[in-house]
Design a protein around this motif. Sequence first.
Motif, short mmCIF file in Angstrom:
data_model
loop_
_atom_site.label_atom_id
_atom_site.label_comp_id
_atom_site.label_asym_id
_atom_site.label_seq_id
_atom_site.Cartn_x
_atom_site.Cartn_y
_atom_site.Cartn_z
N THR A 4 -1.46 -0.45 1.92
CA THR A 4 -0.45 -0.54 2.98
C THR A 4 0.13 0.81 3.33
O THR A 4 0.62 0.99 4.44
CB THR A 4 0.69 -1.49 2.57
OG1 THR A 4 1.25 -1.01 1.34
CG2 THR A 4 0.20 -2.91 2.42
N GLY A 5 0.11 1.77 2.43
CA GLY A 5 0.64 3.09 2.71
C GLY A 5 -0.41 4.07 3.20
O GLY A 5 -0.14 5.26 3.32
N GLU A 6 -1.62 3.58 3.46
CA GLU A 6 -2.71 4.45 3.90
C GLU A 6 -3.08 4.12 5.34
O GLU A 6 -3.32 2.97 5.68
CB GLU A 6 -3.93 4.27 3.01
CG GLU A 6 -3.66 4.65 1.56
CD GLU A 6 -4.86 4.39 0.68
OE1 GLU A 6 -5.98 4.77 1.07
OE2 GLU A 6 -4.68 3.78 -0.37
N ILE A 7 -3.11 5.16 6.17
CA ILE A 7 -3.46 4.99 7.58
C ILE A 7 -4.60 5.94 7.90
O ILE A 7 -4.49 7.14 7.65
CB ILE A 7 -2.24 5.31 8.48
CG1 ILE A 7 -1.07 4.38 8.14
CG2 ILE A 7 -2.62 5.23 9.95
CD1 ILE A 7 0.24 4.80 8.77
N CYS A 8 -5.67 5.41 8.44
CA CYS A 8 -6.80 6.23 8.87
C CYS A 8 -6.80 6.26 10.40
O CYS A 8 -6.80 5.20 11.03
CB CYS A 8 -8.12 5.68 8.36
SG CYS A 8 -8.28 5.81 6.57
N ALA A 34 3.43 6.00 -1.98
CA ALA A 34 3.09 7.15 -1.14
C ALA A 34 2.52 6.69 0.20
O ALA A 34 1.93 5.62 0.31
CB ALA A 34 2.08 8.03 -1.85
N ILE A 35 2.71 7.55 1.20
CA ILE A 35 2.14 7.31 2.52
C ILE A 35 1.12 8.41 2.77
O ILE A 35 1.42 9.60 2.64
CB ILE A 35 3.23 7.33 3.61
CG1 ILE A 35 4.24 6.21 3.37
CG2 ILE A 35 2.59 7.21 5.00
CD1 ILE A 35 5.45 6.27 4.27
N VAL A 36 -0.10 7.99 3.11
CA VAL A 36 -1.19 8.93 3.38
C VAL A 36 -1.76 8.63 4.75
O VAL A 36 -2.10 7.48 5.04
CB VAL A 36 -2.31 8.81 2.32
CG1 VAL A 36 -3.46 9.74 2.63
CG2 VAL A 36 -1.76 9.07 0.92
N VAL A 37 -1.85 9.66 5.58
CA VAL A 37 -2.49 9.53 6.90
C VAL A 37 -3.70 10.44 6.89
O VAL A 37 -3.58 11.65 6.70
CB VAL A 37 -1.53 9.91 8.05
CG1 VAL A 37 -2.26 9.81 9.39
CG2 VAL A 37 -0.30 9.02 8.04
N ASP A 38 -4.87 9.84 7.09
CA ASP A 38 -6.13 10.59 7.11
C ASP A 38 -6.61 10.71 8.55
O ASP A 38 -6.92 9.71 9.19
CB ASP A 38 -7.17 9.87 6.26
CG ASP A 38 -8.46 10.65 6.10
OD1 ASP A 38 -8.66 11.65 6.83
OD2 ASP A 38 -9.27 10.26 5.25
N PRO A 66 6.66 10.03 -0.93
CA PRO A 66 5.66 11.08 -0.76
C PRO A 66 4.85 10.85 0.52
O PRO A 66 4.50 9.71 0.83
CB PRO A 66 4.77 10.94 -1.99
CG PRO A 66 5.54 10.11 -2.96
CD PRO A 66 6.45 9.24 -2.15
N PHE A 67 4.59 11.92 1.25
CA PHE A 67 3.81 11.84 2.49
C PHE A 67 2.72 12.90 2.46
O PHE A 67 2.99 14.06 2.17
CB PHE A 67 4.72 12.09 3.71
CG PHE A 67 3.96 12.21 5.00
CD1 PHE A 67 3.44 11.09 5.62
CD2 PHE A 67 3.75 13.44 5.58
CE1 PHE A 67 2.72 11.20 6.80
CE2 PHE A 67 3.05 13.57 6.77
CZ PHE A 67 2.54 12.44 7.38
N THR A 68 1.50 12.47 2.74
CA THR A 68 0.37 13.38 2.81
C THR A 68 -0.33 13.17 4.13
O THR A 68 -0.69 12.04 4.49
CB THR A 68 -0.64 13.13 1.66
OG1 THR A 68 0.04 13.27 0.42
CG2 THR A 68 -1.81 14.09 1.72
#
Length: 95
Positions: A4-8, A34-38, A66-68
Amino acid sequence: MIGTGEICLAHELGPRDAAGIRDRVLAALRGGGAIVVDTTEATGMHVAILQILLALARDAALAGRPFTLIAPPGGACATAFERAGLDLPGQARAA
Protein backbone atom coordinates in the motif's frame (compact mmCIF):
# COMPACT_ATOMS: atom_id res chain seq x y z
CA MET A 1 3.26 -7.62 -5.14
CA ILE A 2 3.13 -3.88 -4.56
CA GLY A 3 2.32 -2.84 -0.98
CA THR A 4 0.00 0.00 0.00
CA GLY A 5 2.93 2.37 0.50
CA GLU A 6 4.49 1.55 -2.87
CA ILE A 7 3.56 3.45 -6.02
CA CYS A 8 4.98 2.64 -9.44
CA LEU A 9 4.63 5.34 -12.08
CA ALA A 10 5.10 4.30 -15.69
CA HIS A 11 4.54 5.60 -19.20
CA GLU A 12 3.98 9.23 -20.21
CA LEU A 13 2.33 10.97 -17.25
CA GLY A 14 0.32 14.07 -18.06
CA PRO A 15 -2.34 16.27 -16.49
CA ARG A 16 -5.04 13.66 -17.13
CA ASP A 17 -3.13 11.21 -14.93
CA ALA A 18 -2.87 13.62 -11.99
CA ALA A 19 -6.18 12.77 -10.29
CA GLY A 20 -5.49 9.03 -10.35
CA ILE A 21 -1.98 9.51 -9.03
CA ARG A 22 -3.29 11.86 -6.33
CA ASP A 23 -5.74 9.14 -5.23
CA ARG A 24 -2.92 6.57 -5.05
CA VAL A 25 -0.79 9.00 -3.04
CA LEU A 26 -3.61 9.67 -0.57
CA ALA A 27 -4.13 5.91 -0.12
CA ALA A 28 -0.41 5.48 0.57
CA LEU A 29 -0.52 8.28 3.15
CA ARG A 30 -3.47 6.58 4.90
CA GLY A 31 -1.49 3.35 5.19
CA GLY A 32 1.40 2.69 7.49
CA GLY A 33 5.13 2.40 7.04
CA ALA A 34 7.42 3.75 4.40
CA ILE A 35 6.23 5.33 1.17
CA VAL A 36 8.15 4.46 -2.00
CA VAL A 37 7.49 5.94 -5.43
CA ASP A 38 9.30 4.23 -8.29
CA THR A 39 9.49 6.29 -11.49
CA THR A 40 11.93 4.01 -13.30
CA GLU A 41 9.37 3.07 -15.98
CA ALA A 42 8.07 6.63 -16.56
CA THR A 43 8.79 7.98 -20.03
CA GLY A 44 7.63 11.55 -19.44
CA MET A 45 6.28 13.61 -16.58
CA HIS A 46 4.16 16.77 -16.56
CA VAL A 47 4.71 19.45 -13.93
CA ALA A 48 1.35 18.52 -12.33
CA ILE A 49 2.85 15.15 -11.40
CA LEU A 50 5.93 16.86 -9.95
CA GLN A 51 3.65 18.95 -7.74
CA ILE A 52 1.96 15.80 -6.44
CA LEU A 53 5.34 14.20 -5.67
CA LEU A 54 6.53 17.33 -3.85
CA ALA A 55 3.33 17.44 -1.79
CA LEU A 56 3.69 13.74 -0.99
CA ALA A 57 7.26 14.24 0.22
CA ARG A 58 6.12 17.16 2.41
CA ASP A 59 3.11 15.30 3.82
CA ALA A 60 5.13 12.15 4.49
CA ALA A 61 7.71 14.22 6.40
CA LEU A 62 4.97 15.95 8.42
CA ALA A 63 3.53 12.53 9.30
CA GLY A 64 6.97 11.19 10.25
CA ARG A 65 6.86 8.63 7.44
CA PRO A 66 9.94 7.60 5.47
CA PHE A 67 9.68 8.65 1.81
CA THR A 68 11.80 7.36 -1.05
CA LEU A 69 11.58 8.57 -4.63
CA ILE A 70 13.29 6.24 -7.08
CA ALA A 71 14.25 8.54 -9.95
CA PRO A 72 17.23 7.30 -11.95
CA PRO A 73 19.58 10.00 -13.26
CA GLY A 74 18.61 10.87 -16.82
CA GLY A 75 15.19 9.27 -16.38
CA ALA A 76 11.90 11.05 -17.02
CA CYS A 77 11.32 12.08 -13.40
CA ALA A 78 14.83 13.38 -12.72
CA THR A 79 14.84 15.20 -16.06
CA ALA A 80 11.43 16.78 -15.42
CA PHE A 81 12.51 18.04 -11.99
CA GLU A 82 15.73 19.42 -13.49
CA ARG A 83 13.89 21.19 -16.33
CA ALA A 84 11.48 22.72 -13.81
CA GLY A 85 14.41 23.97 -11.72
CA LEU A 86 13.33 21.86 -8.74
CA ASP A 87 15.29 19.56 -6.46
CA LEU A 88 14.23 15.96 -6.29
CA PRO A 89 12.52 15.42 -2.92
CA GLY A 90 15.08 14.27 -0.37
CA GLN A 91 17.99 14.78 -2.73
CA ALA A 92 20.21 17.69 -3.70
CA ARG A 93 20.34 18.57 -7.37
CA ALA A 94 23.80 18.03 -8.86
CA ALA A 95 25.71 21.27 -9.38
